[in-house]
Design an enzyme around this catalytic site. Sequence first.
Site, PDB file in Angstrom:
ATOM      1  N   ARG A   1      -4.497  -8.783 -20.316  1.00  0.00           N
ATOM      2  CA  ARG A   1      -5.511  -8.461 -21.332  1.00  0.00           C
ATOM      3  C   ARG A   1      -4.988  -7.497 -22.401  1.00  0.00           C
ATOM      4  NH1 ARG A   1      -8.184  -3.743 -20.512  1.00  0.00           N
ATOM      5  NH2 ARG A   1     -10.149  -4.328 -21.484  1.00  0.00           N
TER       6      ARG A   1
ATOM      7  N   GLU B   1       1.089  -7.783   7.857  1.00  0.00           N
ATOM      8  CA  GLU B   1       1.762  -7.275   9.051  1.00  0.00           C
ATOM      9  C   GLU B   1       3.135  -6.701   8.735  1.00  0.00           C
ATOM     10  OE1 GLU B   1       0.124  -9.110  12.895  1.00  0.00           O
ATOM     11  OE2 GLU B   1       0.714 -10.778  11.623  1.00  0.00           O
TER      12      GLU B   1
ATOM     13  N   PRO C   1       0.824  -1.221   0.000  1.00  0.00           N
ATOM     14  CA  PRO C   1       0.000   0.000   0.000  1.00  0.00           C
ATOM     15  C   PRO C   1       0.856   1.269   0.000  1.00  0.00           C
ATOM     16  CG  PRO C   1      -0.218  -1.193   2.092  1.00  0.00           C
ATOM     17  CD  PRO C   1       0.594  -2.048   1.183  1.00  0.00           C
TER      18      PRO C   1
ATOM     19  N   ASP D   1     -11.172   1.264 -24.019  1.00  0.00           N
ATOM     20  CA  ASP D   1     -11.304   1.153 -22.560  1.00  0.00           C
ATOM     21  C   ASP D   1     -11.485   2.490 -21.871  1.00  0.00           C
ATOM     22  OD1 ASP D   1     -10.995  -1.538 -22.365  1.00  0.00           O
ATOM     23  OD2 ASP D   1      -8.855  -1.478 -21.907  1.00  0.00           O
TER      24      ASP D   1
END
Length: 222
Positions: free
Chosen positions: A150, A113, A86, A164
């Site tokens: 893809r 963790e 993150p 897209d």
Amino acid sequence: MKIDILTIFPKMFDGFLSESIIKRALEKNLVEINVHDIRKYSTDKHKRVDDYGFGGGQGMVLMPQPIFDAVDDIKTMDSKVILMTPQGKPYKQSKAYDLSKEKHLILICGHYEGFDERIRTLADMEISIGDYVLTGGELASMVITDSVVRLIDGVITTDSHIKDSFNDNLLDYPVYTKPVNFRGMEVPEVLLSGHHKNIDEFRKNESLKRTKERRPDLLEKR
Ligand code: ADE
């Protein structure tokens, strides 16, 4: 293209690799995907891959040894090593395009963790798939793999991804199929007209309208 994924939960990938477009891309040999159990590389006699963090206060932390050995084993001159965290750079469609041109990706799945800070030195880049915390990098690595595969030539028609959402920083226009009238909701007339110039114009306007309503931040980037 080849993608190697390092994880302590290899079974999480079974469904992902055996369905839909990813399954077809694998069958057509358009991509090779290998899932490696980090545990296999542990030199510990109990095959441990994590331990308590120094300084306390933290749960279990992924140890560097198994991950360094795995990367040493798998990495070649053509590899890009990516750490899922993150704290990484926010993932975007433009990055998916860049990655789809690479020969070899090694995706390291972190652990909720934490992982030993020295593991960061292995990575060419760190990627976050959004501002929320997952229990591990596995889902993030599937997101990267799916969005990259893809885009590989032959996996889906180029036409499908040229249109897209996010290409040109615009959201996709609305699409419809049969029936023309469903519970009183009509397909826009212009789409039934066969007039391609008008259809293109309608779609361009809808794309802009939608982006303005839902993602004005994207329009600012245009
Ligand atoms: N691992 C845990 N949360 C993550 C996130 N948001 N992106 C990438 N890897 C993660």
